[in-house]
Design an enzyme around this catalytic site. Sequence first.
Site, PDB file in Angstrom:
ATOM      1  CG  PHE A  56      -1.478  -1.885   4.336  1.00 36.93           C
ATOM      2  CD1 PHE A  56      -0.523  -2.992   3.619  1.00 36.93           C
ATOM      3  CD2 PHE A  56      -1.693  -1.046   4.307  1.00 36.93           C
ATOM      4  CE1 PHE A  56       0.163  -2.331   2.188  1.00 36.93           C
ATOM      5  CE2 PHE A  56      -0.741  -0.592   2.913  1.00 36.93           C
ATOM      6  CZ  PHE A  56      -0.018  -1.122   2.487  1.00 36.93           C
ATOM      7  CG  ASP A 103     -12.352   1.062   0.021  1.00 35.17           C
ATOM      8  OD1 ASP A 103     -12.876   2.210   0.610  1.00 35.17           O
ATOM      9  OD2 ASP A 103     -10.638   0.895   0.092  1.00 35.17           O
TER      10      ASP A 103
END
EC number: 2.7.11.18
Length: 1176
Positions: free
Chosen positions: A736, A846
């Site tokens: 990321f 998550d």
Amino acid sequence: MDFRANLQRQVKPKTLSEEERKVHGPQQVDFRSVLAKKGTPKTPVPEKVPPPKPATPDFRSVLGSKKKLPTENGSNNTEALNAKAAEGLKPVGNAQPSGFLKPVGNAKLADTPKPLSSTKPAETPKPLGNVKPAETPKPLGSTKPAETPKPLGSTKPAETPKPLGNVKPAETPKPLGNIKPTETPKPLGSTKPAETPKPLGSTKPAETPKPLGNVKPAETPKPLGNVKPAETPKPLGNVKPAETPKPVSNAKPAETLKPVGNAKPAETPKPLSNVKPAETPKLVGNAKPAETSKPLDNAKPAEAPKPLGNAKPAEIPKPTGKEELKKEIKNDVNCKKGHAGATDSEKRPESRGTAPTFEEKLQDLHVAEGQKLLLQCRVSSDPPATITWTLNGKTLKTTKFIVLSQEGSLCSVSIEKALPEDRGLYKCVAKNSAGQAESSCQVTVDVPDAPTSENAKAPEMKARRPKSSLPPVLGTESDATVKKKPAPKTPPKAAMPPQIIQFPEDQKVRAGESVELFGKVAGTQPITCTWMKFRKQIQDSEHIKVENSEQGSKLTIRAARQEHCGCYTLLVENKLGSRQAQVNLTVVDKPDPPAGTPCASDIRSSSLTLSWYGSSYDGGSAVQSYSVEIWDSVDKTWKELATCRSTSFNVQDLLPDREYKFRVRAINVYGTSEPSQESELTALGEKPEEEPKDEVEVSDDDEKEPEVDYRTVTVNTEQKVSDFYDIEERLGSGKFGQVFRLVEKKTGKIWAGKFFKAYSAKEKENIRQEISIMNCLHHPKLVQCVDAFEEKANIVMVLEIVSGGELFERIIDEDFELTERECIKYMKQISEGVEYIHKQGIVHLDLKPENIMCVNKTGTRIKLIDFGLARRLENAGSLKVLFGTPEFVAPEVINYEPIGYATDMWSIGVICYILVSGLSPFMGDNDNETLANVTSATWDFDDEAFDEISDDAKDFISNLLKKDMKNRLNCTQCLQHPWLMKDTKNMEAKKLSKDRMKKYMARRKWQKTGNAVRAIGRLSSMAMISGLSGRKSSTGSPTSPLNAEKLESEDVSQAFLEAVAEEKPHVKPYFSKTIRDLEVVEGSAARFDCKIEGYPDPEVVWFKDDQSIRESRHFQIDYDEDGNCSLIISDVCGDDDAKYTCKAVNSLGEATCTAELIVETMEEGEGEGGEEEEEE
């Protein structure tokens, strides 16, 4: 021959050959069929004869009963008339052409015309043909002189009768018709109907009579035949002037002239219909009707009369000069003005009247199939006009399905039950002698599912109406097909889809106030109104009431509360379509009190640090500040100490001989909350080392807890992060991006900077969605975002730093003592943080050990991080997702079923199971096995690790790991569970083994660094779900998955981990389902649906006529995780009629699909359609 049978059939022109005409030449033919072809009005049924008019009496009964009709002088003896034939009657062909000759035409009747035979003996006219003097022809009939022309044989005996043929001027012969003595009659030819000449027996006196032949008016009046005036007048039978004039009839000279009514049917033509017997004129001789005067009896006064000599060649054989006669019949006009033979009426052009005009034109119309179709218009004209209706160029006639009506000037077409075949271009043509006018409109017949049906060509119109076998009759069709029916006073309204014509704007109300949301509707009833919230229908309850009526629907909330916030949708439907409108309701109030109990830390001789939680609900408006209140043991009253923006405050100048308590209030624009719970009694001057270990959870040996301002962050695109922060060492990295330590230049505070790699607009939008969600999550248990910057290919999020590392890493630390008491503290904080997330209408999706971070390295305080997969459930309806970590994901996610808040509770249960036992309940040797264990929800407490775990802990876990998400505990119930409500201070602190936890963490670390963790996309190998991706944003696009790149092994290196996902093969975008053409009714909704495949997930842009569409309340774009993309156009109008294109783009290419939206507008158009071709 008997020609009465000819009344029942139409005469077809030009069907006999020349030889046949010669063979049939001597026969007498019914000339009424010829008159019908040239303008005589037809009746709806050919056998039916309209009722007689007073001016045209029927004389058929006389023909059957009375052999001879008396004349006005009292003599009914035809022999007496014939006796003087030698004195007065001249042969037809011997008349002088100088103008004294009066042709047998239709002239005005102001003066009494002279009879053909009833005159003085000295002036008795001779028979027109070669007739014996002993017999006299019968008069043509007698009518009232003031109204209609009189017959040839019913005049006063004192006046000189006119012979049928051409007589010498010495006797001033009278014409065959009823002509004034002072006016020059017109010849026997046929003239244009624009002159409105009247027939022999039934014409208005004001109209110009027609001549019997086709003679130019400027020339010498022609006799009964078509003869040039300069030459010797021709007889009635088109004979050259040099020859002996032929008789009016084709009878042999030796034969006697027989009257029309007294002859046998085989030899004599039938009398004219619709005439009174007392006034029936007799034909003079056996003249052919085609070449002599035709009786114009059945014509309306307003219509063009038929000349006496225009017989169709198919029925009447013609003598010499047939071709010339045809040309004259077609081209000749009435006598020119100023000629001696022209009448006074011809000299007055104003007698033609006014052309038709439409006072009210036809209007375009929409009707639903099966409903009544009514078209109306208003026509003014003088004389009255003939009305003809056509549909798509085909003439309409009255049938059992269609009613053509004319009531005065109001004309209408009515169809009781409209069918698709009735749609098209309707045209009304009004025509009279002065001209014509027309009006047209477009009619659309909609089927019930028109708003949502896909575009298709209109089906061919089925022939529902019987086709007429009769040829059209020019100029008089409406008389035979139009039924006169009174028009309804109020025309029925056209069917319309529902409309929401009044709807409230977004509303913001104070808590406790009543709310009324009213939507006013219009359209064809019945209309069904439904209020929905989160795509679920709202039912009446204690606080909410829904009232529906024909005018609209009203939703009333008696006392608005926090749970009433959200988006409300009004859906209105009828059989023609649907429409919806949305309104957002915000219930604002003062905030809830700060959660939990304020806690004192860093207590010194005259100061301490007070910390507290934020409000669980901010009242619909961000909390602006907090008011800290203090209580001491001397004054024993609560006083306001200070106001601050953060959730901690350093209290100074405290006295050591007193004990203190603290409480906090939250403040927003709508007011100040109730106070929080009171802190424990705190005394100063105690030894720092005697401070209870309880303070460990809120203190750090090295530094104070950072004070965090809750901010609403917007991405700064104008400045750089380096303008405000110093970028120091890297804390971690992943696919990321990277995490760096930031130092704020202005204050020196430490932050974490998360640098995202964002090359595409979609990736940047994903990050903006995460920032937007974090703006709603202001809570001490949730990591805060305080700033954001966008640079070329990067977006930087400035986050609250949490330096304690992952929770599970903290647990296996050698200096950490794991007990069930610590497990309770951690699970309680996790539940509090998730509870706040859920209250904001958001699911985390998550939750896993990597996303639970410790605030410091010594305490037990934790924070939840990473909201990149979070979703809003408020307006999502039935939300499905396809991402997560196999070990912690809930069964409904794997099965691609709708998710909810309970999806997070499953993950909490898995975390708790691992926390107390060091074992993973579902981990298999590979991802497929792990996912299979999750979907089957197979787990147990059989391991010896649970021998030391309390039953309350097991019950807590058991109530979370329920396969049916409806049976799982929610966060509020978790916090109220006996296990989390235990007194951690006094409970037994039995140490738990950390060996299993260490093994578990080693395996997890190997999985992360050894490229072993895969996303749910592996489910495709199990034939359960295909095409599942890794992490996706709230708009349905996946972010970059983490590859095998190993993170730095620093204390905080695990701080911002992404969801681990397997790389999918890169695929260029393509459409597995394309959008299709739509045809909808104005005011309804249109929806284009497609499905997009490709990886990386394509970006989608919609275009309207090559112009990009921006999402709004009118244009709504949905793009879910499975690639389904929709464009919804609400309240469709004419401007939305366009071409729409969906474009999908990723790094490998792009794909497009296009469709057309056709909008059937409901507005009434005033414009007329294009002119039709002239009918033959």
